[in-house]
Design an enzyme around this catalytic site. Structure first.
Site, PDB file in Angstrom:
ATOM      1  N   HIS A 139       0.834  -1.204   0.000  1.00 35.54           N
ATOM      2  CA  HIS A 139       0.000   0.000   0.000  1.00 35.54           C
ATOM      3  C   HIS A 139       0.872   1.259   0.000  1.00 35.54           C
ATOM      4  CE1 HIS A 139      -3.117   2.888   0.941  1.00 35.54           C
ATOM      5  NE2 HIS A 139      -2.481   3.239   2.037  1.00 35.54           N
ATOM      6  N   ARG A 148       4.290  10.339  -5.735  1.00 34.15           N
ATOM      7  CA  ARG A 148       5.660  10.840  -5.728  1.00 34.15           C
ATOM      8  C   ARG A 148       6.429  10.202  -6.862  1.00 34.15           C
ATOM      9  NH1 ARG A 148       4.449  10.215  -0.288  1.00 34.15           N
ATOM     10  NH2 ARG A 148       5.406   8.145  -0.334  1.00 34.15           N
ATOM     11  N   GLU A 207      -8.824  -2.433   6.470  1.00 30.62           N
ATOM     12  CA  GLU A 207      -7.875  -2.554   7.574  1.00 30.62           C
ATOM     13  C   GLU A 207      -8.396  -3.551   8.599  1.00 30.62           C
ATOM     14  OE1 GLU A 207      -6.260   1.059   9.159  1.00 30.62           O
ATOM     15  OE2 GLU A 207      -6.620   2.198   7.321  1.00 30.62           O
ATOM     16  N   TYR A 250      -3.077  17.459   3.988  1.00 33.77           N
ATOM     17  CA  TYR A 250      -2.205  16.610   4.800  1.00 33.77           C
ATOM     18  C   TYR A 250      -0.798  17.166   5.059  1.00 33.77           C
ATOM     19  CZ  TYR A 250       0.817  14.420   1.227  1.00 33.77           C
ATOM     20  OH  TYR A 250       1.760  14.183   0.270  1.00 33.77           O
ATOM     21  N   LYS A 259     -10.066  11.949   7.385  1.00 36.09           N
ATOM     22  CA  LYS A 259     -10.099  10.639   8.028  1.00 36.09           C
ATOM     23  C   LYS A 259     -11.045  10.586   9.219  1.00 36.09           C
ATOM     24  CE  LYS A 259      -6.609   8.704   5.744  1.00 36.09           C
ATOM     25  NZ  LYS A 259      -6.632   7.376   5.148  1.00 36.09           N
TER      26      LYS A 259
HETATM   27 MN    MN Z   1      -5.977   4.220   7.265  1.00 37.37          MN
END
Ligand code: MN
Length: 421
Positions: A139, A148, A207, A250, A259
């Site tokens: 990930h 990037r 997750e 961020y 989030k």
């Molecule tokens: Mn997360």
């Protein structure tokens, strides 16, 4: 410490049920007009632990009626590893086909066994502090490649530190809770000023999370060897993410409003004891890690994971097959790192893994990766396409371990996205 793999229950456990007698996960349920109570899942049923207590079946243990008739598992978890282990093993004994104590008393059985279909599942844990890690190499590599440099996808710290951030506990909700599309600032065009409004790039993150017992006093650390004693169990965790808000906000302090609008958890906490037999070796960690992150034994776990989008037409589209074994950093390393500076871990803290992506394109744990930033839309059975999550989509994650005919699973975590308020 474990329930025998040959054990069977006198309660019917359907083939492929996540809730075998080898599992016995803990949750909080509401049924029959009672206050919220602690339950243990078996097959399609729930064992009502308060009812068991009232009938005297738990008298050899240290739990009180108050611990078991409470809206969260925290009072049970306050009994620590030994206490919760004894409670689970006692319930396992009572459910075993060869044990007649409870089985032989039809009145008691009807008081103690509740059908899952007649119960409402509540948020299992009162979460004090929530931490989200970033521990899947695949990930982190995918995100680094997209945003990037493909040749330097991982940031220089990533192979040395289990990178994480402190999230927000108040917006953690149980499976089935609808979520309104978040609003916030975005900067869709480089050359134009920012705008604000409903998120347009709404995503999930596949997750898993673990829940902790009371840790050590402020200033002390938990080693990788000790970590298992401080972990109660695990659940599925959907870390909803607003990618357009995230991209703009961020820098430099990390995730914030992208989030914290919601994270959804599955209702059953599967104990570490139940997962023990599914442990496997982790990846070779190179370059060499710091000594406080070194660990002994198998600390990764083979948990098969999948993600579906249920569209408004009701069709279930499996879009991802991943596995918890793809973690680079395991829970023991995460907990050791979290406390190496003396940070105190509390009973009811929740620590999520970070998005769990595998090596193949169909194992990526977010829409960002699955649709590769929206360049590869996914086809749904109803003919529509998805780059990100649309209003009225329901995202469902499922997970289970299976070995030698024994299945230990997590059930599912589901959340429907409603239009922005
Ligand atoms: Mn997360």
């Amino acid at each position: 410490m474990t329930i025998s793999n040959s054990a069977t229950s006198w309660i019917n456990v359907p083939v492929n049920s996540d809730f075998s007698i080898q599992n016995l996960p803990f949750g909080i349920f509401k049924a029959n007009g009672n206050k919220p109570r602690v339950g243990i899942a078996i097959g399609n049923d729930i064992v009502d632990l308060k009812a068991l207590f009232d009938l005297g079946y738990l008298s050899s243990l240290s739990f009180t009626g108050e611990d078991l008739e409470y809206e969260f598992l925290n009072k049970v978890m306050a009994h620590g590893k030994q206490g919760t282990r004894a409670l689970r093993l006692r319930v396992g004994e009572l459910l075993d086909a060869s044990n007649n104590e409870l089985q032989g008393n039809a009145d008691h059985v009807s008081n103690v066994i509740v059908s899952q279909s007649s119960a409402e599942m509540l948020l299992p844990v009162q979460v004090g502090d929530y931490t989200d890690f970033y521990s899947s190499r695949e990930h982190a590599t995918n995100v680094g490649t997209m945003f990037r440099d493909p040749d330097n996808a991982l940031l220089p710290n990533w192979l040395h530190i289990p990178v994480g951030y402190h999230g927000r506990a108040s917006s953690i909700v149980v499976s089935g809770t609808p979520i309104h599309r978040p609003k916030g600032q975005q900067k869709p065009n480089e050359d134009e000023p920012p705008v604000w409004g409903p998120c347009k790039l709404l995503d999930f993150e596949l997750e898993m999370a673990f829940v902790t017992f009371e840790g050590k006093p402020l200033g002390d650390s938990i080693s990788t060897d000790e970590a298992d004693d401080y972990i109660f169990g695990m659940c599925l965790f959907n870390d909803w993410s607003a990618r357009d808000i995230q991209k703009w906000e961020y820098v430099p302090l990390g995730p914030f409003l992208a989030k914290n609008f919601a994270s959804t958890v599955s209702p059953w906490i599967v104990t570490l004891d139940a997962l023990e037999q599914f442990r496997i070796p982790g990846p070779v960690q190179e370059p060499k890690i710091q000594s406080y992150l070194e660990y002994k034994g198998n600390k990764h776990i083979d948990i098969k994971l999948e993600v579906s989008i249920e569209t408004e037409t009701g069709e279930d589209n499996v879009i991802c097959n991943s596995n918890y074994k793809h973690m680079y950093w395991n829970m023991n390393q995460q907990l050791a790192h979290h406390s190496v500076n003396g940070c105190n871990i509390k009973c009811g803290d929740m620590m999520a893994s970070g998005t769990i992506s595998g090596l193949t394109e169909d194992s990526y744990g977010s829409m960002l990766e699955l649709s590769w930033k929206g360049t590869k839309p996914l086809k749904m059975k109803d003919g529509s396409e998805r780059k990100f999550i649309q209003d009225n989509d329901t995202v469902i994650m499922r997970g289970h371990c299976e070995k030698d005919g024994v299945r230990v699973g997590f059930g599912e975590v589901a959340g429907k996205i409603l239009p922005a308020k």
